[in-house]
Design a protein around this motif. Structure first.
Motif, PDB file in Angstrom:
ATOM      1  N   ALA A   1      30.664  18.163  58.506  1.00 28.75           N
ATOM      2  CA  ALA A   1      29.959  19.439  58.620  1.00 28.75           C
ATOM      3  C   ALA A   1      28.828  19.484  57.605  1.00 28.75           C
ATOM      4  O   ALA A   1      28.717  18.623  56.725  1.00 28.75           O
ATOM      5  CB  ALA A   1      30.911  20.604  58.392  1.00 28.75           C
TER       6      ALA A   1
ATOM      7  N   LEU B   1      24.097  27.259  58.680  1.00 29.99           N
ATOM      8  CA  LEU B   1      24.746  26.059  59.180  1.00 29.99           C
ATOM      9  C   LEU B   1      23.709  25.049  59.621  1.00 29.99           C
ATOM     10  O   LEU B   1      22.683  25.409  60.213  1.00 29.99           O
ATOM     11  CB  LEU B   1      25.660  26.410  60.353  1.00 29.99           C
TER      12      LEU B   1
ATOM     13  N   SER C   1      26.926  21.782  63.260  1.00 29.93           N
ATOM     14  CA  SER C   1      28.069  22.265  62.478  1.00 29.93           C
ATOM     15  C   SER C   1      28.439  23.674  62.910  1.00 29.93           C
ATOM     16  O   SER C   1      27.566  24.490  63.202  1.00 29.93           O
ATOM     17  CB  SER C   1      27.738  22.272  60.984  1.00 29.93           C
ATOM     18  N   SER C   2      29.712  23.959  62.921  1.00 24.75           N
ATOM     19  CA  SER C   2      30.190  25.324  63.134  1.00 24.75           C
ATOM     20  C   SER C   2      30.667  25.884  61.811  1.00 24.75           C
ATOM     21  O   SER C   2      30.945  25.136  60.854  1.00 24.75           O
ATOM     22  CB  SER C   2      31.334  25.346  64.150  1.00 24.75           C
ATOM     23  N   LEU C   3      30.797  27.194  61.730  1.00 22.06           N
ATOM     24  CA  LEU C   3      31.314  27.805  60.516  1.00 22.06           C
ATOM     25  C   LEU C   3      32.740  27.324  60.248  1.00 22.06           C
ATOM     26  O   LEU C   3      33.116  27.085  59.093  1.00 22.06           O
ATOM     27  CB  LEU C   3      31.279  29.334  60.632  1.00 22.06           C
TER      28      LEU C   3
ATOM     29  N   ASP D   1      33.991  24.389  60.993  1.00 20.63           N
ATOM     30  CA  ASP D   1      33.908  23.030  60.462  1.00 20.63           C
ATOM     31  C   ASP D   1      33.609  23.045  58.965  1.00 20.63           C
ATOM     32  O   ASP D   1      34.247  22.338  58.173  1.00 20.63           O
ATOM     33  CB  ASP D   1      32.806  22.241  61.172  1.00 20.63           C
TER      34      ASP D   1
ATOM     35  N   ARG E   1      38.630  32.970  68.815  1.00 29.11           N
ATOM     36  CA  ARG E   1      38.009  32.571  70.081  1.00 29.11           C
ATOM     37  C   ARG E   1      37.605  33.787  70.906  1.00 29.11           C
ATOM     38  O   ARG E   1      36.540  33.796  71.547  1.00 29.11           O
ATOM     39  CB  ARG E   1      38.966  31.665  70.860  1.00 29.11           C
TER      40      ARG E   1
ATOM     41  N   ALA F   1      34.454  35.291  69.443  1.00 29.47           N
ATOM     42  CA  ALA F   1      33.272  34.504  69.818  1.00 29.47           C
ATOM     43  C   ALA F   1      32.864  34.781  71.264  1.00 29.47           C
ATOM     44  O   ALA F   1      31.671  34.886  71.570  1.00 29.47           O
ATOM     45  CB  ALA F   1      33.559  33.015  69.615  1.00 29.47           C
TER      46      ALA F   1
ATOM     47  N   ARG G   1      28.791  38.136  61.318  1.00 29.61           N
ATOM     48  CA  ARG G   1      29.005  37.024  60.396  1.00 29.61           C
ATOM     49  C   ARG G   1      30.150  37.333  59.429  1.00 29.61           C
ATOM     50  O   ARG G   1      30.962  36.455  59.114  1.00 29.61           O
ATOM     51  CB  ARG G   1      27.728  36.750  59.610  1.00 29.61           C
TER      52      ARG G   1
ATOM     53  N   GLU H   1      33.449  36.979  61.425  1.00 27.63           N
ATOM     54  CA  GLU H   1      33.741  35.573  61.702  1.00 27.63           C
ATOM     55  C   GLU H   1      34.263  34.876  60.447  1.00 27.63           C
ATOM     56  O   GLU H   1      35.227  34.102  60.513  1.00 27.63           O
ATOM     57  CB  GLU H   1      32.473  34.874  62.199  1.00 27.63           C
TER      58      GLU H   1
END
Length: 421
Positions: free
Chosen positions: A36, A68, A72-74, A76, A336, A339, A355, A358
């Motif tokens: 990441a 990011l 990359s995901s948050l 990750d 999930r 999202a 944000r 999440e």
């Protein structure tokens, strides 16, 4: 750069790419693990990460000072950082942890007025928000996954059955006090499926309105009532007490008061079930970002902090169960769903709020996967002989519920709707 040296020592698993405010990019490689990367957009964010990383990373992400990198995901990024953090630590964070430890009696002081403000901070948000990521019954606590393959709807139904079995509602008409009743799902379940009379109490005006509306809609208003009330104000004797996901808001200096209240509320042969988040590695303190933005005054205690208060209350701890990865699974479902409905949630609030939420859901999930968090359920009684000698009655109650209860079975896979041996 000091932060560069810290990351060089800290990253021992996975590969982390960091783009610094100067434009320089560094890659930190360890053993096999997550991959990441993130962009530090400002020197302010870099500087704050040196002194108070537990607060600064979340704030930097919320404010756009940490972004990011492509691919990359948050999840990750946070997964990689948490894994290495747990193994290597951070000198600045160790200092801040000691400061938080010294302050925790002040931070968790929750007299009635402050407790109500703390609850409003999180639970009096727009009601549509929770409908967009929770299950249909709005169970905002750890679900129960006997096989791990259940849907969220199934696992939350099984959680209610599991708790009901421990309450031993073997006689219709038992009066149950639900401390911290949320949107009323547990109270409605106990009334509909077990013939109980339930009084739910909450400090959230938003939850109170929804819970009362649900009781009326379900035709259960004659058996279920909800009140805006602090648990310390309850005086009426009841047959059963249940509290799910509320104890985290009590505060360490109020544990003895809480269990004295539970004991005082129970009739002589009464039974209580308390379900809460805990930590397996002993007493600690609340992450500063969570305390500031999500649950002010909140704390997930070690059992070593809880059981002395139980003992001093005069209650018997008749059963204790630890649920380890069940909340990690629950949070993954919520993450999930959040999202999938992000655009709708952003229309209710804004990008910064999305944000923030999440970061909260991911950080909480990782706390259960890597950082020693778990859930505990403690069954309590006033008398040593109030319950059968073995736990067989719990399993028998869950088996009966699987075949005889009337709550609609959630759509989807039927896996896990029967308790597993």
């Amino acid at each position: 750069m000091l932060f560069d040296r810290i990351l060089s020592r800290m990253i021992r698993r996975g590969t982390l790419t960091v783009r610094f405010p100067s434009g320089a990019t560094r890659i930190y490689r360890g053993a096999a693990g997550p991959v990441a990367g993130f962009n530090l957009r400002t020197t302010r964010a870099e500087r704050r990460l040196l002194t108070n990383p537990g607060l600064a990373f979340g704030e930097g992400y919320m404010d756009g000072e940490i972004a990011l990198l492509p691919g990359s995901s948050l999840f990750d990024v946070m997964d990689l950082l948490v894994i290495n953090w747990m193994e290597q630590g951070h000198a600045g964070e160790r200092i801040m942890e000691k400061v938080r430890w010294l302050r925790r009696h002040v931070d968790q002081l929750n007299p009635a007025g402050r407790a109500r403000r703390n609850v409003a901070h999180h639970y009096d948000l727009n009601g549509r928000l929770y409908a967009l990521f929770l299950d249909r019954d709005r169970q905002y606590s750890c679900a129960y996954f006997p096989t791990g393959n259940e849907t969220l709807e199934e696992a939350q139904l099984l959680k209610k059955r599991h708790i009901a079995a421990k309450l031993r509602l073997d006689t219709p008409g038992l009066h149950v006090l639900d401390i911290g009743c949320g949107w009323g799902g547990m109270a409605l379940h106990l009334a509909r499926e077990h013939g109980a009379r339930v009084t739910g109490i909450t400090l959230s005006t938003e939850q109170l309105e929804v819970a009362r509306g649900r009781a009326a809609e379900a035709g259960l208003a004659d058996r279920v009532s909800f009140e805006l009330m602090d648990y310390r104000d309850w005086k009426q004797p009841v047959d059963r007490v249940v509290s799910v996901g509320m104890f985290e808001h009590v505060g360490i200096d109020h544990y003895r008061s809480f269990f004295r209240t539970v004991r005082g509320a129970l009739k002589e042969d009464g039974v209580a079930l308390i379900h809460a988040i805990g930590r397996s590695d002993g007493p600690g303190s609340t992450n500063p970002w969570i305390a500031k933005y999500i649950f002010p005054g909140g704390y997930s205690p070690a059992l070593s902090e809880v059981l002395p208060a139980v003992e001093k209350s005069g209650l018997w701890a008749t059963d204790i169960e630890i649920l380890r990865l069940h909340y990690a699974q629950t949070l993954a479902h919520w993450r999930r769903r959040f999202a999938a409905n992000r655009d709708a949630i952003q229309s209710l609030y804004d990008e910064r709020f999305c944000r923030m939420f999440e970061f909260y859901l991911i950080g909480s999930e990782l706390a259960f996967r890597h950082m020693g968090h778990m859930n505990w359920q403690i069954q309590l009684a006033r008398r040593v002989d109030s319950l059968p000698l073995t736990r067989d009655y719990m399993r028998e109650a869950e088996l009966r519920a699987a075949t005889h209860q009337t709550e609609p079975v959630p759509q989807g896979s039927s896996a896990g709707l029967r308790p597993q041996g």
